[in-house]
Design a protein around this motif. Structure first.
Motif, PDB file in Angstrom:
ATOM      1  N   GLN A  41     -21.643  25.012 -38.366  1.00 14.46           N
ATOM      2  CA  GLN A  41     -21.121  26.324 -38.153  1.00 14.46           C
ATOM      3  C   GLN A  41     -19.587  26.246 -38.253  1.00 14.46           C
ATOM      4  N   ALA A  42     -18.959  25.249 -37.553  1.00 15.98           N
ATOM      5  CA  ALA A  42     -17.205  25.419 -37.985  1.00 15.98           C
ATOM      6  C   ALA A  42     -17.069  25.278 -39.378  1.00 15.98           C
ATOM      7  N   VAL A  44     -15.175  25.733 -33.725  1.00 17.51           N
ATOM      8  CA  VAL A  44     -16.364  26.050 -32.638  1.00 17.51           C
ATOM      9  C   VAL A  44     -16.213  25.326 -31.515  1.00 17.51           C
TER      10      VAL A  44
END
Length: 174
Positions: free
Chosen positions: A92-93, A100
């Protein structure tokens, strides 16, 4: 974990449009797809593609929110059961290109309800006191190159296009 047993998806993308696509695509005729399969694809690649699809879908919504609000995303604070997955949080980061941040208490939605109840009965004095309760457990920093991110996002967009408009409306309109 099966998804972590491979370094990437080997070009496999899963679009979980099992009941269509919601925000920001709004396509009720989209259907779930798995694309990019080759003879080298394994169950682990598909599992990783399923996990990564969560990050891609979150990114799609966050990019739309940035555009609507005209405010850049500087970090993403996460909560919920999926946040326990380090692979997902790192990915996700990477696809967002921002940090995140995972809190010590991952179920902050439930905690928020408890905090509101505490405020209502006077256990907590104010929101400032509540904000001091929040603690960081881990920060995931983006480590993916811009070129790799761009390539993966292009693949995700291509997979989305394959999933969109799969079903035809019963009345023949689009």
């Amino acid at each position: 974990m099966l998804a972590a047993s491979v370094p990437d998806t080997n070009g496999v993308y899963l679009v979980p449009a099992f009941v269509g696509l919601g925000a920001p695509h709004w396509d009720s005729y989209a259907r779930g797809t798995i694309v990019g399969l080759t003879q080298g694809a394994t169950a682990a690649h598909i599992a990783r593609a399923a996990l990564e699809s969560i990050a891609y879908q979150s990114r799609d919504v966050l990019v739309a929110m940035e555009a609507d609000a005209n405010v850049p995303l500087t970090e993403l604070r996460v909560d919920g059961g999926a946040t326990a997955n380090d692979l997902l949080m790192q990915f996700q980061a990477d696809v967002l290109g921002v940090s995140v941040v995972r809190p010590q208490v991952s179920e902050t939605t439930a905690l928020g309800a408890a905090y509101l109840a505490g405020l209502a009965v006077g256990y907590w004095n104010d929101q400032t006191e509540l904000a001091q309760q929040w603690q960081v457990e881990r920060i995931f920093e983006p480590s993916m190159s811009q070129d790799k991110r761009a390539g993966l996002l292009a693949g995700w967009q291509k997979a989305l296009e394959r999933a969109k408009g799969w079903e035809e409306p019963e009345d023949g309109t689009a």
